[in-house]
Motif scaffolding. Structure first.
Motif, PDB file in Angstrom:
ATOM      1  N   MET A 195       0.847  -1.197   0.000  1.00 29.05           N
ATOM      2  CA  MET A 195       0.000   0.000   0.000  1.00 29.05           C
ATOM      3  C   MET A 195       0.886   1.253   0.000  1.00 29.05           C
ATOM      4  SD  MET A 195      -3.044   0.967   2.690  1.00 29.05           S
ATOM      5  CE  MET A 195      -4.031   2.435   2.470  1.00 29.05           C
ATOM      6  N   GLU A 196       0.554   2.198  -0.872  1.00 29.68           N
ATOM      7  CA  GLU A 196       1.364   3.407  -1.020  1.00 29.68           C
ATOM      8  C   GLU A 196       1.320   4.262   0.238  1.00 29.68           C
ATOM      9  OE1 GLU A 196       4.010   5.141  -2.289  1.00 29.68           O
ATOM     10  OE2 GLU A 196       3.132   4.784  -4.258  1.00 29.68           O
ATOM     11  N   GLN A 197       2.532   4.717   0.659  1.00 27.44           N
ATOM     12  CA  GLN A 197       2.628   5.615   1.801  1.00 27.44           C
ATOM     13  C   GLN A 197       2.853   7.034   1.316  1.00 27.44           C
ATOM     14  OE1 GLN A 197       5.577   3.878   4.618  1.00 27.44           O
ATOM     15  NE2 GLN A 197       4.261   4.761   6.161  1.00 27.44           N
ATOM     16  N   TYR A 198       2.200   7.973   1.968  1.00 24.05           N
ATOM     17  CA  TYR A 198       2.316   9.368   1.557  1.00 24.05           C
ATOM     18  C   TYR A 198       3.149  10.160   2.554  1.00 24.05           C
ATOM     19  CZ  TYR A 198      -1.049   8.530  -2.135  1.00 24.05           C
ATOM     20  OH  TYR A 198      -1.655   8.056  -3.268  1.00 24.05           O
ATOM     21  N   ILE A 199       3.891  11.124   2.025  1.00 20.34           N
ATOM     22  CA  ILE A 199       4.777  11.954   2.840  1.00 20.34           C
ATOM     23  C   ILE A 199       4.010  12.641   3.962  1.00 20.34           C
ATOM     24  CG2 ILE A 199       6.281  13.990   2.820  1.00 20.34           C
ATOM     25  CD1 ILE A 199       7.585  11.567   1.523  1.00 20.34           C
ATOM     26  N   ASP A 200       2.794  13.098   3.666  1.00 28.09           N
ATOM     27  CA  ASP A 200       2.001  13.815   4.674  1.00 28.09           C
ATOM     28  C   ASP A 200       1.674  12.961   5.887  1.00 28.09           C
ATOM     29  OD1 ASP A 200       1.931  16.313   3.595  1.00 28.09           O
ATOM     30  OD2 ASP A 200       0.037  16.043   2.533  1.00 28.09           O
ATOM     31  N   LYS A 201       1.766  11.638   5.748  1.00 28.17           N
ATOM     32  CA  LYS A 201       1.458  10.738   6.859  1.00 28.17           C
ATOM     33  C   LYS A 201       2.691  10.429   7.716  1.00 28.17           C
ATOM     34  CE  LYS A 201      -2.827  10.262   5.552  1.00 28.17           C
ATOM     35  NZ  LYS A 201      -3.927  10.881   6.347  1.00 28.17           N
ATOM     36  N   LEU A 202       3.867  10.871   7.277  1.00 26.04           N
ATOM     37  CA  LEU A 202       5.093  10.610   8.032  1.00 26.04           C
ATOM     38  C   LEU A 202       5.249  11.603   9.180  1.00 26.04           C
ATOM     39  CD1 LEU A 202       7.643   9.960   5.131  1.00 26.04           C
ATOM     40  CD2 LEU A 202       6.284   8.280   6.397  1.00 26.04           C
ATOM     41  N   SER A 203       6.044  11.211  10.146  1.00 23.46           N
ATOM     42  CA  SER A 203       6.317  12.076  11.304  1.00 23.46           C
ATOM     43  C   SER A 203       7.403  13.089  10.965  1.00 23.46           C
ATOM     44  CB  SER A 203       6.735  11.231  12.512  1.00 23.46           C
ATOM     45  OG  SER A 203       5.706  10.353  12.883  1.00 23.46           O
ATOM     46  N   LEU A 204       7.060  13.982  10.053  1.00 22.29           N
ATOM     47  CA  LEU A 204       7.965  15.045   9.633  1.00 22.29           C
ATOM     48  C   LEU A 204       7.369  16.392  10.024  1.00 22.29           C
ATOM     49  CD1 LEU A 204       8.682  13.767   5.995  1.00 22.29           C
ATOM     50  CD2 LEU A 204      10.322  13.733   7.883  1.00 22.29           C
ATOM     51  N   SER A 205       8.224  17.396  10.153  1.00 20.96           N
ATOM     52  CA  SER A 205       7.721  18.733  10.459  1.00 20.96           C
ATOM     53  C   SER A 205       6.916  19.248   9.273  1.00 20.96           C
ATOM     54  CB  SER A 205       8.882  19.684  10.751  1.00 20.96           C
ATOM     55  OG  SER A 205       9.652  19.891   9.583  1.00 20.96           O
ATOM     56  N   SER A 206       5.980  20.140   9.550  1.00 15.50           N
ATOM     57  CA  SER A 206       5.127  20.687   8.491  1.00 15.50           C
ATOM     58  C   SER A 206       5.953  21.443   7.450  1.00 15.50           C
ATOM     59  CB  SER A 206       4.061  21.599   9.091  1.00 15.50           C
ATOM     60  OG  SER A 206       4.654  22.649   9.841  1.00 15.50           O
ATOM     61  N   GLU A 207       7.047  22.099   7.884  1.00 23.12           N
ATOM     62  CA  GLU A 207       7.900  22.839   6.960  1.00 23.12           C
ATOM     63  C   GLU A 207       8.550  21.904   5.949  1.00 23.12           C
ATOM     64  OE1 GLU A 207       7.406  25.117  10.682  1.00 23.12           O
ATOM     65  OE2 GLU A 207       8.102  23.065  10.257  1.00 23.12           O
ATOM     66  N   ILE A 208       8.980  20.747   6.432  1.00 27.62           N
ATOM     67  CA  ILE A 208       9.654  19.803   5.550  1.00 27.62           C
ATOM     68  C   ILE A 208       8.662  19.125   4.617  1.00 27.62           C
ATOM     69  CG2 ILE A 208      10.863  17.572   5.556  1.00 27.62           C
ATOM     70  CD1 ILE A 208      12.602  18.715   7.792  1.00 27.62           C
ATOM     71  N   LYS A 209       7.473  18.834   5.092  1.00 30.60           N
ATOM     72  CA  LYS A 209       6.438  18.277   4.216  1.00 30.60           C
ATOM     73  C   LYS A 209       6.128  19.253   3.078  1.00 30.60           C
ATOM     74  CE  LYS A 209       4.146  15.385   7.708  1.00 30.60           C
ATOM     75  NZ  LYS A 209       2.910  15.204   8.512  1.00 30.60           N
ATOM     76  N   LEU A 210       6.038  20.543   3.419  1.00 29.24           N
ATOM     77  CA  LEU A 210       5.765  21.563   2.414  1.00 29.24           C
ATOM     78  C   LEU A 210       6.911  21.658   1.417  1.00 29.24           C
ATOM     79  CD1 LEU A 210       4.094  23.894   1.271  1.00 29.24           C
ATOM     80  CD2 LEU A 210       5.184  25.407   2.953  1.00 29.24           C
ATOM     81  N   ALA A 211       8.141  21.625   1.917  1.00 27.06           N
ATOM     82  CA  ALA A 211       9.316  21.705   1.041  1.00 27.06           C
ATOM     83  C   ALA A 211       9.324  20.546   0.046  1.00 27.06           C
ATOM     84  CB  ALA A 211      10.593  21.691   1.877  1.00 27.06           C
ATOM     85  N   LEU A 212       8.987  19.344   0.518  1.00 25.14           N
ATOM     86  CA  LEU A 212       8.958  18.178  -0.368  1.00 25.14           C
ATOM     87  C   LEU A 212       7.836  18.291  -1.393  1.00 25.14           C
ATOM     88  CD1 LEU A 212       9.695  15.392   2.279  1.00 25.14           C
ATOM     89  CD2 LEU A 212      11.230  16.164   0.463  1.00 25.14           C
ATOM     90  N   ARG A 213       6.686  18.798  -0.955  1.00 20.74           N
ATOM     91  CA  ARG A 213       5.585  18.992  -1.913  1.00 20.74           C
ATOM     92  C   ARG A 213       5.985  19.983  -3.003  1.00 20.74           C
ATOM     93  NH1 ARG A 213       2.135  19.019   2.654  1.00 20.74           N
ATOM     94  NH2 ARG A 213       1.952  21.300   2.564  1.00 20.74           N
ATOM     95  N   ASN A 214       6.768  20.987  -2.619  1.00 17.54           N
ATOM     96  CA  ASN A 214       7.171  22.015  -3.581  1.00 17.54           C
ATOM     97  C   ASN A 214       8.041  21.464  -4.708  1.00 17.54           C
ATOM     98  OD1 ASN A 214       5.761  24.003  -2.251  1.00 17.54           O
ATOM     99  ND2 ASN A 214       7.520  24.790  -1.124  1.00 17.54           N
ATOM    100  N   ILE A 215       8.688  20.325  -4.477  1.00 14.68           N
ATOM    101  CA  ILE A 215       9.467  19.697  -5.557  1.00 14.68           C
ATOM    102  C   ILE A 215       8.782  18.406  -6.020  1.00 14.68           C
ATOM    103  CG2 ILE A 215      11.666  20.743  -4.874  1.00 14.68           C
ATOM    104  CD1 ILE A 215      12.422  17.951  -3.713  1.00 14.68           C
ATOM    105  N   HIS A 216       7.471  18.320  -5.732  1.00 16.62           N
ATOM    106  CA  HIS A 216       6.612  17.236  -6.229  1.00 16.62           C
ATOM    107  C   HIS A 216       6.979  15.859  -5.666  1.00 16.62           C
ATOM    108  CE1 HIS A 216       5.234  20.345  -8.902  1.00 16.62           C
ATOM    109  NE2 HIS A 216       6.441  20.473  -9.432  1.00 16.62           N
ATOM    110  N   ILE A 217       7.511  15.842  -4.446  1.00 25.96           N
ATOM    111  CA  ILE A 217       7.699  14.580  -3.729  1.00 25.96           C
ATOM    112  C   ILE A 217       6.556  14.465  -2.735  1.00 25.96           C
ATOM    113  CG2 ILE A 217       9.155  13.305  -2.094  1.00 25.96           C
ATOM    114  CD1 ILE A 217      11.582  14.422  -3.476  1.00 25.96           C
ATOM    115  N   THR A 218       5.584  13.625  -3.057  1.00 26.97           N
ATOM    116  CA  THR A 218       4.381  13.481  -2.214  1.00 26.97           C
ATOM    117  C   THR A 218       4.219  12.076  -1.667  1.00 26.97           C
ATOM    118  OG1 THR A 218       3.027  12.990  -4.169  1.00 26.97           O
ATOM    119  CG2 THR A 218       3.169  15.315  -3.464  1.00 26.97           C
ATOM    120  N   LYS A 219       4.923  11.112  -2.263  1.00 26.41           N
ATOM    121  CA  LYS A 219       4.827   9.716  -1.836  1.00 26.41           C
ATOM    122  C   LYS A 219       6.197   9.210  -1.407  1.00 26.41           C
ATOM    123  CE  LYS A 219       3.167   8.842  -5.857  1.00 26.41           C
ATOM    124  NZ  LYS A 219       2.616   8.204  -7.075  1.00 26.41           N
TER     125      LYS A 219
END
Length: 249
Positions: free
Chosen positions: A1-25
């Protein structure tokens, strides 16, 4: 089952940074390490913090046999200038043209000789855009494209030998409009591209027609044509007869 970055125990800033370069999974991180991740971010991001958080969760690892800018003796000013431009390992300097490196913020007269000395000590070669500008002078390419060529070891027309239009698409960072413009210019200057399993429409049609199909239908290759509905296919054949041999209604 695909895991998404937003579900990981990462800071909100880092989740946003990854989304900005299209890393979402999580699967988007496959094959990446600190070095390759750093190359994906524009300057201004704290790539070290991002990489360290991902590493703490077991998703990212430091590259092997690389010299970290944290592990060698250099002034704090130089270290900060490199890190602010996402240079975490010395080998990354060989992928940046000297002209770009000299424009790093806070890289002053005292730190440039220091950087040159470090590169000489560790065998790091820093190249220049000058040979590329000279080799492609007749093409009138923008400096941004010269930099892209530099990063892909394209220094003269002959470096396009045995390359396909699909290779050019990869070189142009999967930017279709840029690939199309570059392709027509290179062809005009005598570059011959080899065939590959598919064809981009700009290999078949004049520039104006290719642009129209891309803008209206978002079709870039022959293999995408069958996905159109019948009405669209009829419109395309009517307007662009050159494509009739590739389309079966």
């Amino acid at each position: 089952m695909e895991q998404y970055i937003d579900k990981l125990s990462l800071s909100s800033e880092i989740k946003l940074a990854l989304r900005n370069i299209h890393i979402t999974k999580v699967s988007d991180l496959d094959g990446l390490d600190y070095l390759t991740l750093a190359e994906k971010f524009p300057k201004g991001y704290n790539v070290t913090a991002i990489a360290n958080e991902l590493n703490s969760l077991g998703y990212l690892y430091p590259p092997e046999n690389e010299i970290s800018v944290y592990d060698i003796s250099m002034s704090k000013r130089l270290q900060n200038a490199l890190i602010q431009n996402n240079i975490l390992y010395l080998s990354q300097l060989s992928k940046r043209p000297r002209e770009k490196i000299l424009n790093f913020r806070n890289l002053g007269k005292s730190t440039i000789p220091e950087l040159d000395s470090i590169c000489q000590k560790y065998g790091i070669q820093i190249g220049s855009l000058a040979p590329i500008k000279e080799a492609f002078d007749s093409c009138h390419f923008p400096v941004a494209l010269h930099t892209i060529f530099f990063q892909n070891n394209i220094f003269c027309m002959d470096d396009f030998k045995h390359k396909t239009a699909h290779d050019l698409y990869a070189i142009c960072q999967r930017d279709y409009a840029l690939t199309m413009k570059t392709y027509y210019t290179l062809k005009k200057n005598g570059v011959m591209f080899e065939d590959w399993e598919d064809k981009y429409l700009f290999e078949i049609l004049p520039k104006k027609n290719t642009s129209l199909i891309w803008q209206k239908y978002e079709i870039s290759t022959v293999s995408q044509l069958p996905a159109c509905n019948k009405q669209q296919l009829e419109e395309i054949i009517s307007a662009f007869s050159e494509l009739s041999e590739f389309i079966k209604l």
